[in-house]
Design an enzyme around this catalytic site. Structure first.
Site, short mmCIF file in Angstrom:
data_model
loop_
_atom_site.label_atom_id
_atom_site.label_comp_id
_atom_site.label_asym_id
_atom_site.label_seq_id
_atom_site.Cartn_x
_atom_site.Cartn_y
_atom_site.Cartn_z
N ASP A 243 0.85 -1.18 0.00
CA ASP A 243 0.00 0.00 0.00
C ASP A 243 0.90 1.24 0.00
OD1 ASP A 243 -2.30 1.87 0.82
OD2 ASP A 243 -3.29 -0.08 0.96
N HIS A 284 -3.45 5.97 3.84
CA HIS A 284 -4.23 4.82 3.38
C HIS A 284 -3.68 3.50 3.91
CE1 HIS A 284 -5.91 1.96 0.37
NE2 HIS A 284 -6.90 2.83 0.25
N SER A 521 -11.42 -0.73 0.64
CA SER A 521 -10.08 -0.87 1.24
C SER A 521 -10.20 -1.39 2.66
CB SER A 521 -9.36 0.48 1.24
OG SER A 521 -9.03 0.89 -0.07
#
Length: 572
Positions: A243, A284, A521
């Site tokens: 990620d 994220h 996600s």
């Protein structure tokens, strides 16, 4: 047979752009996938070998064609090369080469953010890049940050990465964790009393998503007394998070962090918004990692992951890239995490080398198979993900946030629909059922597929919490999902990293420790944590058996996905 040199892929990016509030129901306006062009990186190519194995002499053979740089992925049978068009034609003519593809950009699945949903007149529109304008009813992917007040566990500055991680693995209540029925002690007036930890889980409605994915039991306050945690906390299982990096100093991440690696190469794709180090400068990756394996117990932070004793392998394959704006600062604030497919492949190869049990990919694109190039990308991902599965790794991938019906055979979501990959769609919070009307408040209801989640029987997906509207306050019932976020590079202030005294951290909220957000996600991160619990309980299971167990739930949702039931799956 010699390979054909494929032209640039045309794919639909999994990014929801600007947005806003109207009065239409999103379920009535599911997205129609446009064909968009993903940027290619000049002079960069991916090479797939016929045998699926990159033998030792192939790097030298590629260099002999005139390629200036070669990175071989030995576990995957692929390589990334920098070369001229002439050199690539020579490589494509090599009888051992199956396919040559241009290196293209891949995007993190943009997160639906809940910050202060603005009051807007109806008739507002969602604008997707290069796509037709269409009406929507809600605000897309805007996380809302909170401070860390009251926890006493603000992210610490420091350097280095733990050499090992994963917790103790015992099935007793971790120190500092409050058991159900126990009374909480107050720390008021005593500076030496440790601050409370896990406060977004213990007795808090903010922990709903982790509990729904199987993170409960062992008498820990907040969830059912008995559950998956009575059997395991995931100790010994290694989850590779590919990620935007993770915040290595975050108290919910650091105890379980065993590897801090970056595949980002600024010489391939420079960003003024990210220094390319393993440290998360977007938020994220930290959010996803905390949902999968956020640490639990004394000296940790405020959230808990589904597998709180699993080991986190941070392999950064995305960086914060600039968006639109007049200044660099404005561009970076408007940007999102993205990277190159070559970085992703290198990350998967390194995850295999590091003996990962689970890889979580909250990134991807919808590929248009009618362009003639989509099939090439599908075959490339199939080769890579199948090689990882043969090495014993289960890849868990988000289904995407486009609200698109993937039963349309023209389109595929990759890597979620690559070979041997477990795709994950989103679900809503039954304590705060989906209601996309302006000003709606939480009320109980059924678990449903939220409006933004991609869906469709071809995904063969499991469904895990992704979140929904309406959002709640920081400590209240909410459709959103609470997770850790990034405080950027230790010792820096918020801003572009040009002077080494600044870095970005948590989306556009500065250096923030926690965030509420929603999207598939989250679903992928939570499902990866559930996979870790299953792996710890059934270490002899193959990736296919793990995936089958996770798909074995009896509750079907729209589009054919089955609701994740970790407790039942563990008892198979």
């Amino acid at each position: 047979m010699a390979a054909n040199l494929a032209s640039p892929f045309r794919i639909m990016l999994a990014q929801l752009a600007v947005l806003v509030i109207g009065s239409l129901a999103p379920q009535a306006i599911r997205a129609q996938a446009p064909s968009l062009t993903s940027p290619t990186i000049p002079g960069h190519y991916l090479v797939l070998f016929c045998s699926g194995t990159a033998v030792s002499d192939r790097a030298q053979r590629l260099r002999e064609t005139g390629a200036s740089e070669v990175t071989v992925h030995p576990h995957l049978g692929t390589a990334a090369v920098s070369a001229s068009a002439t050199a690539m034609r020579r490589i494509a003519a090599d009888p051992t080469v199956a396919q040559v593809l241009p290196d293209v950009r891949v995007y993190a699945h943009a997160l639906l953010r809940s910050a202060a949903v603005p009051e807007q007149a109806s008739g507002s529109v969602l604008v997707r890049r290069s796509a037709p304008v269409r009406p929507v009813a809600v605000d897309p992917l805007q996380p809302v940050a909170i401070n860390n007040s009251g926890s006493g566990n603000a992210a610490k500055s420091g350097s280095g990465t733990p050499a090992s991680g994963g917790g103790s693995g015992t099935a007793s209540t971790p120190a500092g964790t409050q058991a159900a029925g126990a009374s909480a002690s107050s720390n008021s007036g005593n500076a030496n009393t440790p601050a409370p930890t896990d406060t977004f889980y213990q007795g808090s409605p903010q922990g709903w998503a982790v509990r729904a994915a199987g993170g409960y039991g062992m008498g820990v306050l907040g969830g059912t007394v008995t559950g998956p945690w009575n059997r395991t906390l995931g100790s010994g299982v290694r989850i590779a998070v590919l990620d935007s990096g993770v915040d290595r100093t975050h108290p919910d991440i650091a105890p379980n962090l065993a590897l801090n690696l970056s595949e980002v190469d600024s010489s391939d794709d420079f960003s003024p918004c990210d220094d390319g180090s393993p440290q998360d400068q977007e938020g994220h990756g930290t959010w996803v990692a905390s949902l999968a394996a956020g640490a639990m117990g004394a000296s940790t932070g405020r959230v808990v992951g589904v597998a709180p004793s699993a080991t986190i392998l941070n392999i950064k394959v995305l960086q914060r890239m600039p968006g639109t704006g007049v200044t660099v600062s404005a561009q970076c604030q408007a940007g999102q995490a993205s990277g190159l497919v070559s970085w992703l492949l290198k990350g998967i190869d390194d995850a295999v080398s590091q003996h990962a049990d689970v890889i979580v990919l909250s990134l991807g694109s919808i590929v248009d198979l009618y362009t003639g190039d989509g099939a090439g990308l599908k075959s490339a991902f199939d080769q890579v993900t199948h090689a990882a599965a043969n090495a014993g790794v289960l890849i868990v991938a988000a289904a995407g946030n486009d609200g698109f019906d993937l039963s349309n055979s023209r389109y595929l979501e990759l890597p979620a629909q690559a070979r041997d990959v477990l795709a994950v769609t989103a679900t809503s919070n039954p304590d705060c059922a989906e209601d996309n009307r302006t000003g709606a408040a939480c009320s109980a209801g059924a678990v449903t597929l939220p409006y933004y989640s991609n869906y469709g029987a071809p995904l063969q997906a499991v469904a895990a919490p992704g979140g929904n509207y309406p959002a709640g306050a920081d400590e209240a019932v909410s459709g959103w999902i609470r997770g850790a976020c990034s405080s950027g590079v230790p010792g820096t202030a918020d801003g572009a990293p040009s002077d080494h005294a600044h870095s970005y951290g948590c989306f556009n909220f500065g250096h923030a420790a926690y965030v509420q957000a929603m999207g598939t996600s989250a679903s992928a991160g939570l499902a990866a944590g559930a996979a870790a619990l299953l792996r710890a309980t059934h270490p002899a299971w193959t990736p296919a058996e793990l995936a089958a167990a996770m798909r074995s739930g009896t509750t079907a949702l729209k589009g054919g996905s089955t609701l994740l039931d970790t407790n039942t799956a563990m008892q198979r």
